[in-house]
Design an enzyme around this catalytic site. Structure first.
Site, mmCIF file in Angstrom:
data_model
loop_
_atom_site.group_PDB
_atom_site.id
_atom_site.type_symbol
_atom_site.label_atom_id
_atom_site.label_comp_id
_atom_site.label_asym_id
_atom_site.label_seq_id
_atom_site.Cartn_x
_atom_site.Cartn_y
_atom_site.Cartn_z
ATOM 1 N N ASP A 9 0.823 -1.208 0.000
ATOM 2 C CA ASP A 9 0.000 0.000 0.000
ATOM 3 C C ASP A 9 0.864 1.268 0.000
ATOM 4 O O ASP A 9 2.092 1.201 -0.065
ATOM 5 C CB ASP A 9 -0.955 -0.041 1.194
ATOM 6 C CG ASP A 9 -2.342 0.493 0.880
ATOM 7 O OD1 ASP A 9 -2.463 1.332 -0.027
ATOM 8 O OD2 ASP A 9 -3.308 0.077 1.544
ATOM 9 N N ASP A 16 -9.545 3.594 -3.821
ATOM 10 C CA ASP A 16 -10.287 2.412 -3.385
ATOM 11 C C ASP A 16 -11.702 2.379 -3.962
ATOM 12 O O ASP A 16 -12.390 3.404 -4.039
ATOM 13 C CB ASP A 16 -10.396 2.389 -1.866
ATOM 14 C CG ASP A 16 -9.076 2.090 -1.188
ATOM 15 O OD1 ASP A 16 -8.079 1.865 -1.903
ATOM 16 O OD2 ASP A 16 -9.038 2.090 0.054
#
Length: 549
Positions: A164, A219
């Site tokens: 991430d 996202d």
């Protein structure tokens, strides 16, 4: 590729003459050549259904692995059981190592990975390219600990790492992700590397030699508007995807309850036609039969997992009605007729528009209803609001393979083409600009009547249908190049390299390549730049001869 597909439909037996100035595509990316993720990864990730809640634990993950086997997901192609953020304690141990949360994972991560592996599946883990992960609690990230963490992950049996982008301290993204890439390679363990950089620094431009997939957007959420917006961003990036390097529009929301069944079928179809990773994001222990039916539709999955590795492109889009086309390894096309409007609508295209050659008729198979039909060229359906109709389309009798015996490859019609400058030319060299502006194919004074004139980087593919056994070809830099021309020629059978010229320059005579094509579905003729930039890399596939049964 949409331009290429529509142009290919008009080509005859003479091949690519006249493909020309309309062919404006990006060069293929230089992918990591480690044999991993040759098709988009398929599996599970818990985040969309659990976030950091306590229900995310060892028993849940084991239950998912068991359901992969019992519910036919493994058989359908799903491999990876991946866990996301919140698996670790909030601090490292005295040696600086990450420690699994003993409440969530009392037996540790290695024992969990062993459980997954024992079921013939693979195990994935998560961390961040920052000082802390993205969870609100901020668990330790890997920035500054890349080598240590990579060795630990490998020792646990990790097969997939999602990396991430939170708390990155402003360090350059390329630097951070390349450092973890190198650390993973140094472990010697094959680990699929997911670059979860959210598309902030356009990773499609640079990450093909870093990771096997890269996030193209922020996202996803379990809402129609979110899925639609991500589709529109990801659909523009088709030229950057291929075997071993995929655009990742984020995990699936199918089954989480925020969309209708019609919208979830659209979601799954769009991800498949875009050759996206298929990572289930719902808790399968609670999933409905309808959710399993969507996730295990093998016809749709086959489109996503097709060995040609092409991301589908938009053929047309008007008034909320969009047509996607994806070339497949056997010469068929996958077609998605998509209606994003709030009312039912008729969506129409044609065999010519989606890139199929001329034929008297075409066979259509609806991949959701499983019904077959024929058409003389029109492809049309009434599509429900927010829905899709998805077809697999073939020429009547299927796309023809090369004729029996030995024949000249340049007389055949390819299934797809990319080229660095100008069109791919048939039986002449590449002149870089207008169709037909090349000259006779000549390598170190040796002239050839037949062949393909390309400019690195380039890829030309042909349908083999498992019937062909051998290719012979002379390769080299055309004499019309300046002294700066360099290239490497590779022949691939599906995703397996079967011939490689090594680096060739304008000073080298033609190199004879012989390639074993036995059993292959697709022939891929790939030319890469020799490392000095795309300058005068006029590359010739001279007198290519193919032998088929």
């Amino acid at each position: 590729m949409g331009t290429v597909l529509s142009l290919l439909a008009s080509l005859g037996a003479a091949g690519l003459a006249g493909l020309g100035a309309q062919l404006a595509v990006a060069p293929p990316a230089a992918a990591v050549e480690d044999g991993l993720a040759l098709t988009p990864p398929m599996g599970f990730n818990n985040w969309n259904s659990t976030n950091c809640r306590r229900e995310f634990n060892e028993e849940m993950v084991k239950g998912i692995a068991d359901l992969f086997v019992s519910k036919g997901l493994k058989k359908a192609g799903y491999q990876y059981v991946n866990i996301d953020d919140c698996w670790a304690k909030s601090t490292r141990d005295g040696n600086g190592n990450l420690v699994p949360d003993p409440a969530r994972f009392p037996h540790g991560i290695k024992a969990l990975a062993d459980y997954v592996h024992a079921r013939g599946l693979k195990f994935g883990l998560y961390t961040s390219a920052g000082t802390k992960t993205c969870a609100r609690n901020g668990f330790p990230g890997a920035l500054g600990h890349e080598q240590q963490d990579a060795r630990l992950f490998a020792s646990w049996g990790v097969d997939y790492l999602k990396y991430d982008n939170c708390n990155n301290q402003g360090v350059d993204a390329r630097t951070r992700y390349r450092k973890m890439r190198d650390a993973l390679r140094d472990t010697g363990r094959p680990i699929v590397f997911s670059v979860c950089e959210w598309g902030e620094n356009e990773p499609w431009e640079w990450a093909a030699d870093v990771g096997h997939l890269w996030r193209t957007t922020g996202d996803i959420t379990d809402k129609w508007a979110s899925m639609l917006a991500i589709t529109k961003k990801n659909q523009t990036l088709a030229d950057f995807a291929g075997p071993g390097h995929w655009n990742d529009p984020d995990m699936l929301e199918v089954g989480n309850g925020g969309m209708t069944a019609t919208e979830y079928r659209s979601h799954f179809s769009l991800w498949s036609v875009m050759a996206a990773p298929l990572l289930i994001g719902t808790d399968l222990r609670k999933a409905s039969a309808e959710t399993f039916d969507i996730l295990t539709n093998e016809d749709v999955i086959a489109v996503d997992q097709d060995l040609l590795g092409k991301q589908g492109t938009v053929v047309s889009s008007e008034g909320g009605r969009t047509v996607f086309s994806k070339p497949l390894a056997n010469g068929d096309r996958a077609v998605v007729l998509f209606n994003e409007t709030n009312e039912p609508a008729t969506v129409t295209t044609s065999a010519r528009a989606i890139g199929l050659p001329e034929a008297s008729s075409y066979a259509l198979r609806d991949l959701w209803s499983k019904k077959g039909s024929t058409s003389q060229g029109t492809i049309s359906a009434s599509v429900p609001s927010h829905g899709v109709v998805m077809y697999r389309v073939a020429r009547d009798g299927g796309l023809g393979t090369p004729p029996a015996g030995t024949s000249g490859l340049s007389a055949l019609v390819p299934t797809s083409v990319t080229n660095g400058w100008g069109p791919v030319e048939t039986d002449t060299s590449n002149g870089e600009r207008a169709p037909g502006d090349g000259g006779p194919i000549t390598i170190q004074g040796a002239s050839y009547l037949r062949g393909l004139g390309v400019h690195a980087p380039s890829e030309v593919t042909y349908h083999l249908g498992g019937r062909c056994s051998r290719l012979t070809v002379d390769v080299g830099i055309d004499d019309e190049s300046s002294t700066r021309g360099t290239a490497v020629f590779r022949v691939l059978r599906d995703s397996t390299k079967v011939a490689d010229s090594g680096l060739l320059t304008t000073d080298d005579p033609a190199e004879r390549l012989t390639a074993d094509l036995s059993g292959g579905s697709v022939l891929r003729l790939v030319v890469t730049d020799g490392g000095d930039g795309r300058t005068s890399d006029h590359a010739d596939w001279a007198e290519p001869r193919i032998t088929c049964a």
